[in-house]
Scaffold this motif. Structure first.
Motif: not given
Length: 346
Positions: A171-191
């Motif tokens: 995982a050369p970029g995101i390595r934390r669960n919270l960072d992954l969740l934040r990235a998913v939410r920001e990319a998919n605000p209506e999901a």
């Protein structure tokens, strides 16, 4: 299963394996003599040395070649952290499947092997049987999860143990669960975003990720005890760092977005946030299955010694799950208390 040079060695040395893992190691190298050692000075020159994961011993004699062992992708009914023995292991002489910094035996296999029609038909049958049976790596969880019927895109985010080597090496970029969740939410605000913490963390055998107590801020629901198979079947997409859940989602025809570089990414089957240019081949799903579930792992026969086929392993997992039931027995909770005291929560 492909023949590897180390399979011709009469002796395999093994360093650093706890007693509870040794039977699995012996079965993994069935037909060869396995010698467990405590120090590298017990090794002769030119030996094959088995180690667990990414452990790299220092001071090896000349010509010693490393074999890295890890759990296979169809493992058990129960957690490895609970010291439940694995039904499969993988052996890698070049690297390790979760180490994206260098090629592994699995990567080279997927990049170069010609998959014949008979093998692909076998892979398809194995995949369909696995999905129909609802099998995953650990096969734990008893709760039933029902997604909301609201027309929103349903995204599953599987948590990982943040000290896991697959994050350090894949995982050369995101390595934390919270960072992954934040990235998913920001990319998919209506999901509708569902977070499933890793079962080792839910069991109290591994530590929560950094800031993971704030997970609810970035998702609509946190699900702890539902089986992974049921959740994968009920969502539209799965977003992962390097979690095996992404591979299990592919088997079920789901869209998978990878924020890391797991072994199943880079072959044209996933959407890759961090591409891996070294992987140039475009694979079909059944080619991926043939490599990852048939050619690469070694399935272990604890009843008679030696190895078994992946089809036999699948049957045994089904029987094991039926006998074990879906709920964690009371004595397992007591065992976990002992493990937390002896091993600690990491």
């Amino acid at each position: 299963m492909l023949t590897q040079p180390w399979q011709q060695a009469p002796v395999i040395y093994a360093l650093g394996f706890s007693r509870w893992k040794r039977e699995a190691v012996r079965l993994c190298f069935s037909g060869q003599r396995v010698v467990f050692i405590q120090h590298v000075d017990q090794l002769p020159e030119g030996a094959w040395l088995a180690v667990w994961g990414m452990h790299t011993p220092q001071g090896l004699p000349d010509g010693v070649r490393l074999l890295r062992l890890e759990d296979g992708f169809l493992r058990s009914v129960g957690l490895g952290a609970d010291l439940i023995r694995p039904l499969s292991l993988v052996v890698d002489a070049q690297g390790m499947y979760f180490d994206a910094t260098q090629p592994s035996d699995l990567e080279v296999l997927l990049e170069t092997v010609k998959f014949g029609e008979a093998l692909l038909a076998r892979a398809q049958a194995l995949r369909l049987s696995l999905v129909t049976a609802g099998l995953t790596k650990y096969n734990v969880g008893a709760a039933v999860w029902q997604p909301p019927v609201n027309g929103r895109l349903r995204i599953l985010v599987p948590g990982q143990v943040e000290t896991d080597a697959s994050l350090a090496f894949g995982a050369p970029g995101i390595r934390r669960n919270l960072d992954l969740l934040r990235a998913v939410r920001e990319a998919n605000p209506e999901a509708y975003v569902v977070y499933k913490p890793h079962p080792d963390v839910v069991a109290g055998l591994r530590a929560r990720g950094a800031g993971e107590t704030d997970a609810a801020r970035w998702c609509d629901e946190i699900v702890l005890e539902a089986p992974m198979d049921g959740m994968l079947s009920a969502v539209d997409e799965v977003h992962v760092m390097t979690s095996l859940a992404g591979f299990e989602a592919l088997l079920r025809g789901k869209r998978v977005i990878c924020y890391g570089q797991p072994f199943y990414a880079g072959w044209g089957l996933t959407q890759d946030v961090v591409p891996l240019p070294r992987r140039t081949r475009r694979l079909t799903l059944d080619e991926l299955v043939a490599g990852c579930l048939i050619l690469y792992p070694r399935y272990l026969d604890y009843e008679h010694g030696g190895g078994i086929s992946p089809e036999e392993a699948l049957e045994r997992l089904q029987l094991w799950r039926t006998r074990s039931g879906s709920k964690t027995p009371w004595w397992r909770h007591l065992t976990r208390l002992v493990l937390r005291r002896v091993v600690g929560v990491r």
